[in-house]
Motif scaffolding. Structure first.
Motif, PDB file in Angstrom:
ATOM      1  N   ILE A  40      25.628  18.066  65.544  1.00 41.95           N
ATOM      2  CA  ILE A  40      26.288  17.164  64.592  1.00 41.95           C
ATOM      3  C   ILE A  40      25.414  15.947  64.354  1.00 41.95           C
ATOM      4  CG2 ILE A  40      28.281  15.664  64.229  1.00 41.95           C
ATOM      5  CD1 ILE A  40      29.951  17.496  65.813  1.00 41.95           C
TER       6      ILE A  40
ATOM      7  N   ILE B 233      28.879  10.773  61.985  1.00 40.90           N
ATOM      8  CA  ILE B 233      30.115  10.459  62.701  1.00 40.90           C
ATOM      9  C   ILE B 233      30.305   8.955  62.816  1.00 40.90           C
ATOM     10  CG2 ILE B 233      31.214  10.547  64.952  1.00 40.90           C
ATOM     11  CD1 ILE B 233      30.591  13.294  65.215  1.00 40.90           C
TER      12      ILE B 233
ATOM     13  N   ILE C  36      31.519   7.586  59.607  1.00 36.02           N
ATOM     14  CA  ILE C  36      32.932   7.787  59.328  1.00 36.02           C
ATOM     15  C   ILE C  36      33.777   6.818  60.143  1.00 36.02           C
ATOM     16  CG2 ILE C  36      34.831   9.379  59.642  1.00 36.02           C
ATOM     17  CD1 ILE C  36      33.553  11.245  58.202  1.00 36.02           C
TER      18      ILE C  36
ATOM     19  N   TYR D  93      36.105   3.380  58.672  1.00 34.18           N
ATOM     20  CA  TYR D  93      37.543   3.203  58.762  1.00 34.18           C
ATOM     21  C   TYR D  93      37.942   2.002  59.606  1.00 34.18           C
ATOM     22  CZ  TYR D  93      38.178   7.740  56.572  1.00 34.18           C
ATOM     23  OH  TYR D  93      38.179   8.777  55.698  1.00 34.18           O
TER      24      TYR D  93
ATOM     25  N   ALA E 116      33.524  19.338  63.506  1.00 33.15           N
ATOM     26  CA  ALA E 116      33.194  18.362  62.471  1.00 33.15           C
ATOM     27  C   ALA E 116      34.321  18.270  61.452  1.00 33.15           C
ATOM     28  CB  ALA E 116      31.888  18.758  61.790  1.00 33.15           C
TER      29      ALA E 116
ATOM     30  N   ILE F   3      37.213  16.402  62.963  1.00 34.21           N
ATOM     31  CA  ILE F   3      36.980  14.957  62.983  1.00 34.21           C
ATOM     32  C   ILE F   3      37.202  14.389  61.591  1.00 34.21           C
ATOM     33  CG2 ILE F   3      35.185  13.189  63.200  1.00 34.21           C
ATOM     34  CD1 ILE F   3      33.940  14.903  65.389  1.00 34.21           C
ATOM     35  N   ASP F   4      36.653  15.081  60.652  1.00 37.46           N
ATOM     36  CA  ASP F   4      36.740  14.666  59.260  1.00 37.46           C
ATOM     37  C   ASP F   4      38.204  14.518  58.835  1.00 37.46           C
ATOM     38  OD1 ASP F   4      35.267  13.885  57.142  1.00 37.46           O
ATOM     39  OD2 ASP F   4      35.086  15.869  56.238  1.00 37.46           O
TER      40      ASP F   4
ATOM     41  N   ILE G 262      40.218  11.487  61.242  1.00 35.32           N
ATOM     42  CA  ILE G 262      39.970  10.048  61.221  1.00 35.32           C
ATOM     43  C   ILE G 262      40.879   9.255  60.285  1.00 35.32           C
ATOM     44  CG2 ILE G 262      38.218   8.323  60.615  1.00 35.32           C
ATOM     45  CD1 ILE G 262      36.260  10.136  62.154  1.00 35.32           C
ATOM     46  N   PRO G 263      41.053   9.665  59.045  1.00 33.84           N
ATOM     47  CA  PRO G 263      41.945   8.843  58.205  1.00 33.84           C
ATOM     48  C   PRO G 263      43.368   8.806  58.761  1.00 33.84           C
ATOM     49  CG  PRO G 263      41.033  10.698  56.970  1.00 33.84           C
ATOM     50  CD  PRO G 263      40.471  10.774  58.338  1.00 33.84           C
TER      51      PRO G 263
ATOM     52  N   MET H 266      44.042   6.057  61.406  1.00 35.83           N
ATOM     53  CA  MET H 266      44.036   4.667  60.997  1.00 35.83           C
ATOM     54  C   MET H 266      45.451   4.125  60.972  1.00 35.83           C
ATOM     55  SD  MET H 266      41.015   3.921  60.761  1.00 35.83           S
ATOM     56  CE  MET H 266      40.282   5.192  61.766  1.00 35.83           C
TER      57      MET H 266
ATOM     58  N   TYR I   5      37.459   7.508  50.136  1.00 37.17           N
ATOM     59  CA  TYR I   5      37.465   8.306  51.364  1.00 37.17           C
ATOM     60  C   TYR I   5      37.242   9.788  51.123  1.00 37.17           C
ATOM     61  CZ  TYR I   5      38.743   4.153  53.815  1.00 37.17           C
ATOM     62  OH  TYR I   5      38.712   2.906  54.339  1.00 37.17           O
TER      63      TYR I   5
ATOM     64  N   GLN J 211      34.399  11.869  53.079  1.00 32.19           N
ATOM     65  CA  GLN J 211      34.672  13.129  53.775  1.00 32.19           C
ATOM     66  C   GLN J 211      33.773  14.247  53.252  1.00 32.19           C
ATOM     67  OE1 GLN J 211      38.845  13.998  53.371  1.00 32.19           O
ATOM     68  NE2 GLN J 211      39.305  13.170  55.402  1.00 32.19           N
TER      69      GLN J 211
END
Lengths: 322, 284, 330
Positions: free
Chosen positions: B124, B129, B132, B136, C19, C22-23, C26-27, C30, C289, C293
């Motif tokens: 990765i 990462i 990202i 945020y 991956a 994670i993608d 994450i949002p 929040m 976003y 992504q």
């Protein structure tokens, strides 16, 4: 005379000064002779062998003259020596297991090596195959990578490769140390066979294992702390040695076949001197049971009987009295 | 053993690469600590009412578009750089050591799982990462940044240390320890680790450099600390406010020089150390 | 062979899976309502906000159970649906990214391959050649320690501003529209050169240093000494050492891909080069976003593909992996 070495002196450069690993070596190896070279670890036998073929830093050529078939070898000149290597003088290295490039097929490597020495690979190929038969290797090995071979196979392959150009002198450096007992016997017999068939004229066999020399060597040369101690026919060295070190060395072997370097020489008190600052005179002096004041001078390496060389003042005296 | 240690010291003191590298790093380190005494501004203070101005005796490195003192920013940026290097690089090395040692020493299923994990994280692109995560997070500090960098930078260290442990594990003295009934953890720390110290030092140096560069990259795209200054941020502002087009070279040259010099010096010192530890590499 | 690739494939699948997760995650991690936060930050017209709000709530699927949100995400992904860009409203993210990808390939492929090739050969040449080792190699250290963007900035400043010989923004002259002509091709190459050069130089330094340090080990290896003892010329000894030293460099290339991707990103930012890196910056600045992504996924896919290509190359060059895999030898 195949090999004639005169006064060869080679040091190792280190931070604290020169390690005097080989001091004024003078000896000869006759055509067809298999000479064993023995001594404890660090006695200079490997230095001697390497300085004859590949003298690289930190080794430093100090003085001396080496002649092979009446031609002087420029051992101090890495580049000029190339003309002699492989064709006139060759080596089976101690590290035969890793001697071949892991990423090239063996045949391809051989061909590239030969071509780089201006030898036609195609013309040599039949002879190469004949010799592979001789050491019982299938011709398929030429199409293999070294990792596909077993240890014994690699050893034999390197033997064939090193002797392919029929060198006058072959140095076999600890060729048996990595092998089991049965392969050891096969390998040493092959070495003799190579000499008998004329692939090599003469041989210097370096080993820890005197029993091997007993099997194959015509003569044995003993070194101690960078100096030559004694050279004579195998029979004489084993049964009637003259130099006190040789005597103790042979006597300390419980029976033929024990590798003497693996044990401290219990029979000889003390340990070899550090060669960074060696004692003057005979370097065996401090451990020698018969040493006397004369030993403060370096004893010359003298032929006291036919083909029997010794470097010991005491023996010279005896010889003079006799 | 004593002889060996003095030999290493002897070579270390005489290795030019090591000397040059350490001198440069020491210079910047001293500057980081002494620097704040040489300036009486804060990094974001608007000190020059005339805005941008080339270096002068008043403002050693000139001032930015908004009249901020570049030297002050530079000094504070240096501190951030060292912080990221030590924390990020240190954390990366630490995780690498834990994972690599365990995998290499325990072998078997531990090794399979950890190795798989290492390889996955290795593939990765870590910056993606970080990017990202940073995108945020509304408030970001240098420490947070360092921790994120450390947490993503460990895989190659783990891999290297694993391989090294593998080879050490099969050596005689480790067998001896195991036969004498020593506990694995004790073997790792008393037998294997000391023999790997030199190697770990090299790994840490590379991790340090990597963390500094990673931070500079993040800062440059505006994902750096929101509450402090850093060398990467300086470059970010410089490019953002047209320092290039306006020829305000004093704004973007110093931060780049510092990063390059520090990371370069680390790499050079690393090779120097390698030569000290591996006699084969020394040239006679 | 099957075992080796099977293993690699498993790693790639796991990586991709992780991956994507994670993608997706994450949002949702929040605090607050991500859609609200996102839209309030993005500067959109009032009517657009309304449209977007409804759209995003549906797209994020925040009204269904969490596991279903996750499955929906995968489902959309397999249909090539990465959402709609805010920044380039109303274009779909996939389309925006696909427009940028050719620029990345055009910039990165030559930079990576050429620097790798040239760096390795130069490093091997410089090793144990004392004057080169002492003069030019230090430059390698400086290059590899240079942050990508800073070299970009320097080149842009020197060649773009001070000397004025190269443009420093865009992929081709703003005065031109893309078409097939010499003028256009020249303009494209002209704009391509500086970003290419700055990527090339930084990577070149790294490979040269790596090879130099690697080949020194190989020249001291037993097989090198044996060749020397048999009188092989220096050229052959070095050729063989190179062949072995290149193997870790191939692995190194795979390990470096992430760093290279990051380097390309900032380089594109410096030169306003319209690849994915430049898009990411725009996406970050516009709080887009979906676009972030999408870019992230594309980088992952690119890196995975490159890794796979490198794996294949490695197997071709190193017989040991090949043999080990078929189980013919120990």
């Amino acid at each position: 005379m195949s090999l004639q070495v005169e006064n060869l002196t080679v040091y190792y450069q280190t931070l604290r000064g020169d390690v005097q690993a080989l001091e004024s070596a003078t000896f000869t190896v006759a055509d067809g002779e298999i000479m064993g070279l023995a001594g404890e670890s660090g006695c200079g036998k490997t230095t001697l062998a390497h300085s004859l073929i590949r003298l690289t830093p930190p080794m430093r050529f100090v003085e001396g003259r080496v002649e092979l078939d009446d031609e002087e070898l420029p051992v101090w000149d890495m580049e000029r020596m190339n003309d002699f290597r492989f064709k006139k003088i060759s080596i089976i290295p101690q590290y035969a297991m890793n001697a071949m490039n892991p990423t090239r097929k063996i045949g391809k490597m051989t061909s590239e090596l030969l071509e780089s020495r201006k030898v036609d690979f195609k013309a040599t190929l039949p002879e190469l195959k004949r010799r592979l038969n001789l050491v019982e290797l299938s011709h398929d090995v030429l199409n293999m990578y070294p990792i596909e071979l077993s240890g014994g196979m690699k050893q034999r392959m390197v033997m064939v490769l090193s002797t392919l150009m029929n060198p006058s002198l072959l140095i076999a450096d600890e060729v048996t140390s990595a092998l089991d007992v049965s392969s050891q016997k096969a390998v040493v017999e092959m070495l003799v066979g190579f000499r008998d068939r004329g692939f090599v004229k003469s041989l210097i066999v370096i080993t820890h294992d005197i029993s091997i020399l007993y099997q194959i060597a015509d003569s044995i040369m003993i070194m101690y702390a960078g100096q030559l101690a004694e050279k004579a026919s195998t029979e004489v060295i084993i049964h009637a040695p003259r130099h006190p070190y040789t005597k103790l060395l042979i006597a300390s072997l419980p029976k033929v076949g024990v590798k003497y370097s693996e044990k401290r020489l219990t029979g000889i008190p003390g340990s070899p001197p550090l060669l960074l600052d060696p004692p003057i005179g005979c370097r065996f002096r401090e451990r020698c049971p018969v040493a006397f004041e004369k030993c403060l001078d370096v004893p010359p390496f003298i032929e006291i009987e036919k083909d029997h060389f010794v470097a010991c003042w005491k023996e010279f005296e005896k010889n003079a009295q006799a | 053993m004593k002889l060996m240690r003095s030999e290493i010291l002897y070579f270390a003191l005489r290795n030019n690469k090591l000397r040059v590298g350490l001198t440069i790093i020491l210079f910047f380190l001293v500057l980081t600590f002494v620097g704040p005494m040489l300036t009486h501004y804060d990094p974001y203070d608007y000190v020059n009412p005339n805005g941008a101005q080339p270096p002068s005796s008043e403002y050693w490195f000139g001032t930015t578009m908004f009249g901020q003192d570049v030297f002050t920013q530079f000094i504070h940026g240096l501190k951030a750089t060292f912080l990221v290097g030590v924390v990020g690089g240190g954390l990366g090395t630490l995780i690498g050591i834990l994972v690599g040692f365990t995998a290499g020493y325990r072998g078997g299923i531990f090794d399979e799982i950890l190795n798989m994990l290492t390889n996955v994280v290795l593939v990765i692109p870590t910056l993606a990462i970080l990017l990202i995560i940073a995108a945020y997070l509304e408030v970001r500090g240098i420490l947070t940044e360092s921790i994120f960098i450390g947490c993503t930078a460990w895989p190659w260290a783990a891999r290297a240390i694993r391989a090294q442990t593998f080879s050490l594990r099969s050596r005689e003295f480790v067998d001896l320890a195991r036969l004498s009934g020593m506990k694995p953890r004790k073997i790792i720390f008393t037998e294997i680790a000391p023999n790997m110290m030199s190697y770990l030092l090299l790994v840490f140096i590379l991790q340090f450099g990597g963390a500094v560069l990673a931070a500079a990259t993040l800062d440059f795209i505006g994902l750096g600390p929101t509450n402090a200054i850093s060398l990467g941020l300086m470059m970010n502002y410089a490019v953002l406010w047209g320092a290039l087009l306006l020829g305000m070279w004093w704004w973007f040259i110093p931060p780049g020089v510092a990063i390059t010099a520090i990371v370069g010096a680390l790499y050079v010192a690393n090779v120097g150390l390698d030569e000290v530890f591996n006699p084969k590499l020394r040239e006679m | 062979m099957r075992r080796y690739f099977g293993r690699k494939l498993l790693i790639y699948i796991l990586t991709f899976f992780l991956a994507v997760t994670i993608d997706w995650l994450i949002p949702r991690f929040m605090p607050g309502n991500p859609v609200q936060t996102m839209l309030s930050r993005a500067a959109l017209r009032a009517e657009a906000v309304e449209v977007m709000y409804g759209y995003y709530t549906r797209a994020f699927g925040l009204d269904v159970p969490i596991w279903q949100q996750y499955l929906n995400f995968w489902n959309a992904l397999f249909h090539g649906d990465l959402g709609t860009s805010v920044y380039m409203f109303p274009q779909p993210v996939t389309k925006v990214i696909m427009r940028a990808v050719p620029y990345d390939i055009f910039l990165l492929l030559p930079a990576i391959l050429l620097s790798w090739y040239a760096g390795n050969h130069f490093g091997a040449f410089a090793a144990r050649t004392k004057w080169l080792d002492n003069t030019i190699l230090p430059v390698g250290y400086i290059l590899t320690a240079t942050p990508y963007m800073w070299l970009g900035i320097l080149l842009a400043w020197v060649f773009g501003i001070v000397l004025g010989v190269f443009p420093i923004a865009g992929a081709y002259s703003f005065a031109l529209r893309p078409h097939l002509s010499w003028t256009f091709i020249r303009s494209v190459l002209h704009h391509w050169f500086l970003p290419f050069a700055s990527l090339f130089l930084v990577m070149f330094g790294g490979w040269a240093i790596g090879m130099r340090n690697m080949i020194i080990y190989e020249l001291e290896a037993d097989y090198s000494h044996y060749l020397e003892a048999l009188g092989a010329p220096r050229r052959l000894v070095r050729k063989y050492a190179f062949r072995n030293a290149i193997l870790p460099q191939i692995t190194g290339l795979a390990l470096q891909l992430g760093v290279i991707a990051a380097g390309a990103l900032v380089t594109e930012v410096v030169f306003s080069y319209p690849g994915i890196g430049y898009l990411i910056l725009a996406a970050i600045q516009n709080q887009d976003y979906f676009l972030i992504q999408g870019c992230f996924l594309f980088i992952i896919i690119g890196v995975l593909l490159a890794n796979f290509a490198i794996d294949i190359a490695y197997v071709i060059v190193d017989p040991r992996t090949r043999l080990g895999m078929t189980g013919e030898a120990a």
